[in-house]
Design a protein around this motif. Structure first.
Motif, PDB file in Angstrom:
ATOM      1  N   GLY A  64       0.794  -1.221   0.000  1.00 22.33           N
ATOM      2  CA  GLY A  64       0.000   0.000   0.000  1.00 22.33           C
ATOM      3  C   GLY A  64       0.827   1.273   0.000  1.00 22.33           C
ATOM      4  O   GLY A  64       2.048   1.263   0.203  1.00 22.33           O
ATOM      5  N   ALA A  65       0.126   2.385  -0.222  1.00 24.57           N
ATOM      6  CA  ALA A  65       0.767   3.695  -0.289  1.00 24.57           C
ATOM      7  C   ALA A  65       1.527   4.000   1.001  1.00 24.57           C
ATOM      8  O   ALA A  65       1.009   3.842   2.102  1.00 24.57           O
ATOM      9  N   GLY A  66       2.759   4.415   0.848  1.00 25.65           N
ATOM     10  CA  GLY A  66       3.576   4.811   1.983  1.00 25.65           C
ATOM     11  C   GLY A  66       4.431   3.705   2.569  1.00 25.65           C
ATOM     12  O   GLY A  66       5.360   3.988   3.340  1.00 25.65           O
ATOM     13  N   GLN A  67       4.156   2.452   2.221  1.00 27.50           N
ATOM     14  CA  GLN A  67       4.920   1.346   2.805  1.00 27.50           C
ATOM     15  C   GLN A  67       6.382   1.367   2.370  1.00 27.50           C
ATOM     16  O   GLN A  67       7.277   1.126   3.180  1.00 27.50           O
ATOM     17  N   THR A  68       6.633   1.639   1.090  1.00 27.69           N
ATOM     18  CA  THR A  68       8.011   1.682   0.599  1.00 27.69           C
ATOM     19  C   THR A  68       8.680   3.003   0.964  1.00 27.69           C
ATOM     20  O   THR A  68       9.854   3.036   1.346  1.00 27.69           O
ATOM     21  N   ALA A  69       7.922   4.087   0.854  1.00 25.89           N
ATOM     22  CA  ALA A  69       8.471   5.409   1.176  1.00 25.89           C
ATOM     23  C   ALA A  69       8.945   5.500   2.620  1.00 25.89           C
ATOM     24  O   ALA A  69       9.769   6.350   2.963  1.00 25.89           O
ATOM     25  N   ALA A  70       8.446   4.597   3.474  1.00 27.72           N
ATOM     26  CA  ALA A  70       8.858   4.600   4.878  1.00 27.72           C
ATOM     27  C   ALA A  70      10.361   4.400   5.042  1.00 27.72           C
ATOM     28  O   ALA A  70      10.923   4.732   6.090  1.00 27.72           O
ATOM     29  N   ALA A  71      11.022   3.877   4.025  1.00 31.15           N
ATOM     30  CA  ALA A  71      12.474   3.681   4.102  1.00 31.15           C
ATOM     31  C   ALA A  71      13.202   4.997   4.332  1.00 31.15           C
ATOM     32  O   ALA A  71      14.260   5.039   4.982  1.00 31.15           O
ATOM     33  N   HIS A  72      12.655   6.096   3.810  1.00 30.16           N
ATOM     34  CA  HIS A  72      13.308   7.397   3.964  1.00 30.16           C
ATOM     35  C   HIS A  72      13.354   7.829   5.429  1.00 30.16           C
ATOM     36  O   HIS A  72      14.333   8.445   5.873  1.00 30.16           O
ATOM     37  N   ASP A  73      12.302   7.507   6.187  1.00 31.13           N
ATOM     38  CA  ASP A  73      12.274   7.874   7.603  1.00 31.13           C
ATOM     39  C   ASP A  73      13.281   7.074   8.415  1.00 31.13           C
ATOM     40  O   ASP A  73      13.728   7.524   9.484  1.00 31.13           O
ATOM     41  N   LEU A  74      13.644   5.893   7.912  1.00 29.46           N
ATOM     42  CA  LEU A  74      14.592   5.042   8.632  1.00 29.46           C
ATOM     43  C   LEU A  74      16.035   5.395   8.306  1.00 29.46           C
ATOM     44  O   LEU A  74      16.911   5.304   9.163  1.00 29.46           O
ATOM     45  N   CYS A  75      16.272   5.806   7.068  1.00 30.54           N
ATOM     46  CA  CYS A  75      17.649   6.071   6.610  1.00 30.54           C
ATOM     47  C   CYS A  75      18.021   7.526   6.865  1.00 30.54           C
ATOM     48  O   CYS A  75      18.273   8.307   5.925  1.00 30.54           O
ATOM     49  N   THR A  76      18.077   7.893   8.122  1.00 29.42           N
ATOM     50  CA  THR A  76      18.328   9.292   8.479  1.00 29.42           C
ATOM     51  C   THR A  76      19.776   9.707   8.251  1.00 29.42           C
ATOM     52  O   THR A  76      20.084  10.905   8.240  1.00 29.42           O
ATOM     53  N   GLY A  77      20.672   8.766   8.098  1.00 23.97           N
ATOM     54  CA  GLY A  77      22.072   9.099   7.867  1.00 23.97           C
ATOM     55  C   GLY A  77      22.376   9.515   6.437  1.00 23.97           C
ATOM     56  O   GLY A  77      23.439  10.076   6.159  1.00 23.97           O
ATOM     57  N   ILE A  78      21.452   9.244   5.512  1.00 19.87           N
ATOM     58  CA  ILE A  78      21.643   9.642   4.120  1.00 19.87           C
ATOM     59  C   ILE A  78      21.327  11.128   3.975  1.00 19.87           C
ATOM     60  O   ILE A  78      20.321  11.611   4.500  1.00 19.87           O
ATOM     61  N   ALA A  79      22.173  11.853   3.278  1.00 15.70           N
ATOM     62  CA  ALA A  79      21.972  13.295   3.097  1.00 15.70           C
ATOM     63  C   ALA A  79      20.610  13.578   2.470  1.00 15.70           C
ATOM     64  O   ALA A  79      20.110  12.796   1.651  1.00 15.70           O
ATOM     65  N   ALA A  80      20.024  14.707   2.851  1.00 16.83           N
ATOM     66  CA  ALA A  80      18.671  15.044   2.420  1.00 16.83           C
ATOM     67  C   ALA A  80      18.530  15.072   0.905  1.00 16.83           C
ATOM     68  O   ALA A  80      17.497  14.654   0.350  1.00 16.83           O
ATOM     69  N   ASP A  81      19.553  15.556   0.202  1.00 22.21           N
ATOM     70  CA  ASP A  81      19.454  15.656  -1.250  1.00 22.21           C
ATOM     71  C   ASP A  81      19.720  14.329  -1.960  1.00 22.21           C
ATOM     72  O   ASP A  81      19.704  14.268  -3.192  1.00 22.21           O
ATOM     73  N   GLU A  82      19.956  13.269  -1.185  1.00 21.05           N
ATOM     74  CA  GLU A  82      20.162  11.933  -1.760  1.00 21.05           C
ATOM     75  C   GLU A  82      18.912  11.064  -1.616  1.00 21.05           C
ATOM     76  O   GLU A  82      18.946   9.877  -1.910  1.00 21.05           O
ATOM     77  N   HIS A  83      17.810  11.654  -1.144  1.00 21.49           N
ATOM     78  CA  HIS A  83      16.536  10.951  -1.018  1.00 21.49           C
ATOM     79  C   HIS A  83      15.626  11.337  -2.187  1.00 21.49           C
ATOM     80  O   HIS A  83      15.550  12.515  -2.558  1.00 21.49           O
ATOM     81  N   GLU A  84      14.923  10.363  -2.739  1.00 25.43           N
ATOM     82  CA  GLU A  84      13.971  10.656  -3.809  1.00 25.43           C
ATOM     83  C   GLU A  84      12.836   9.629  -3.772  1.00 25.43           C
ATOM     84  O   GLU A  84      13.072   8.441  -3.519  1.00 25.43           O
ATOM     85  N   HIS A  85      11.616  10.098  -4.002  1.00 27.29           N
ATOM     86  CA  HIS A  85      10.451   9.203  -4.041  1.00 27.29           C
ATOM     87  C   HIS A  85       9.649   9.475  -5.310  1.00 27.29           C
ATOM     88  O   HIS A  85       9.532  10.624  -5.741  1.00 27.29           O
TER      89      HIS A  85
END
Length: 439
Positions: A366-387
């Motif tokens: 469902g919606a948001g299940q995969t995107a949740a990875a971004h909330d877990l990977c807080t060590g990755i720089a903000a500009d290296e996240h994309e959804h």
């Protein structure tokens, strides 16, 4: 007992399926003066449909012999790079006599596609692989049917899955210095765990992670699949879907979640759609619409080919991903091949970029299940996240078909290209030392 009953039924059906196939060919023989009459066409189509409903579906082949790279046909050779008891690391090696094309191929990124171990074979990602081969060196995890794995090879746990992924990542890094990982559906969770553990040890991690339609956090927008796993107890699954492989297979005695039960569940999710599809196939045969009929055959040759999953792996996935949510709760510990329990800490990943992809109409994750990875990977720089949300796409549409090729793939290709080093370094000595210390 249920597995044995199924095998008995399958054996009894086999001669009837063979008869139906022969009868369909007999009545449909174009040399027959009666083959073009409406009644005989219906009889031939009916027997053909009966054959396809009763036949045994074997593991399909990838069948990718060549791809087009900027207008040049490039030959493809499949080969096994690593052979584990429950999985083969399969490479699609590209060859060309054109010098410029060969130079281009050498500079392209190496990609590990981690295929789902959730019922179907890795060939379900054939379109994914074929498209990626235009611009990448491609490897894929080709999971084995557990009923063909002898008991002597031991059990297979979710921890082993994670360890396999780590080993395959290192294998490709050793060859090219870096790797990009694409995980589709179920493997998003063990892939994130594998990369997290590598990062925690100080090992080099993949340059980019592309996670597509997976249950990183199955609590978000739960689907029918999620609800079943969440609402039934662990003991219910163990008592109702786990059986031992019959004696006529190499894996005799192994506890598995049988493929035929999984297939029943797949069909039960959309019975009307499958019934209509088979009826449309029957009508296409009568009309002589060979193109539509062949498309139906190709789809169901893949869809109906299912594998058994080792019981330990399946039950641990149910508990870890869909019941206790250990990844998102930060309480998941994975045991290494050396027996060391290590905490999964996605926040330790720093040197990788993360792209998550979801389908707007996905009824599996469902919606948001995969995107949740971004909330877990807080060590990755903000500009290296994309959804990226794919409008109008269901679960299969994000990795196969027109939307995958025209909408999703350009996004994946450009994301990987943006994080690819033209001349990557080989894994540093400190990483090898880190692995030795972890052992």
């Amino acid at each position: 007992m249920l597995y044995q009953l199924y095998e008995t039924q399958r054996s009894l059906m086999e001669p009837f399926a063979d008869f139906a196939q022969a009868a369909s060919k007999f009545y449909g023989n174009p040399q027959s003066p009666f083959s073009h009459t409406p009644f005989v066409q219906r009889v031939s189509a009916g027997y053909d449909l009966l054959y396809r409903l009763g036949k045994d579906y074997e593991k399909p082949v990838f069948g990718i012999d060549a791809v087009d790279v900027d207008g040049v046909e490039v030959a493809i050779q499949e080969r096994i790079e690593a052979d584990k008891p429950f999985c083969e690391l399969r490479r699609f090696k590209r060859f060309s006599d054109d010098g410029d094309t060969l130079d281009k191929l050498k500079e392209q990124p190496a990609v590990l596609v981690v295929a789902p171990l959730s019922g179907h074979y890795a060939t379900l990602l054939r379109d994914t692989v074929r498209t990626l081969l235009r611009d990448h060196k491609v490897y894929i995890t080709d999971w084995k049917n557990a009923r063909l794995v002898p008991l002597a090879d031991g059990p297979f746990h979710l921890d082993d899955y994670v360890n396999y992924v780590e080993e395959f990542i290192r294998h490709i890094q050793q060859a090219y210095g870096e790797v990009h990982v694409v995980s589709v559906c179920q493997p998003t969770v063990p892939v994130l765990a594998a990369v997290s553990l590598m990062a925690s040890r100080g090992e080099p991690v993949p340059r980019s992670l592309v996670m597509m339609g997976g249950p990183i956090d199955a609590r978000k927008s739960p689907t029918a699949v999620n609800n079943l796993a969440m609402n039934k107890s662990y003991e219910w699954f163990e008592n109702n879907v786990i059986y031992r492989v019959p004696d006529n297979y190499p894996g005799a005695g192994r506890r598995v979640y049988p493929g035929f039960l999984q297939h029943t569940g797949f069909v039960a999710m959309n019975p009307d759609r499958h019934a209509k599809s088979h009826y449309d196939y029957f009508k296409d045969l009568i009309k002589g619409d060979d193109t539509s009929a062949e498309a139906h055959r190709k789809f169901y040759d893949e869809y109906n080919a299912v594998l058994d999953m080792d019981a330990d792996y399946y039950l641990e996935t149910i508990r870890t991903v869909f019941q206790d949510f250990l990844l998102v709760n930060g309480t998941w510990e994975v045991r290494s091949p050396e027996g060391v329990a290590e905490r999964v800490r996605p926040q330790d990943i720093k040197d990788a970029a993360l792209l998550t992809i979801e389908g707007e109409l996905d009824d599996i994750s469902g919606a948001g299940q995969t995107a949740a990875a971004h909330d877990l990977c807080t060590g990755i720089a903000a500009d290296e996240h994309e959804h990226y949300e794919v409008k109008g796409a269901g679960h299969y549409g994000i990795f196969s078909g027109r939307r995958w090729r025209e909408l999703v793939y350009p996004k994946v290709r450009d994301f990987i290209r943006a994080h690819h080093s033209a001349t990557p370094a080989r894994p540093p000595e400190r990483a090898r030392k880190a692995r030795a210390l972890a052992a």
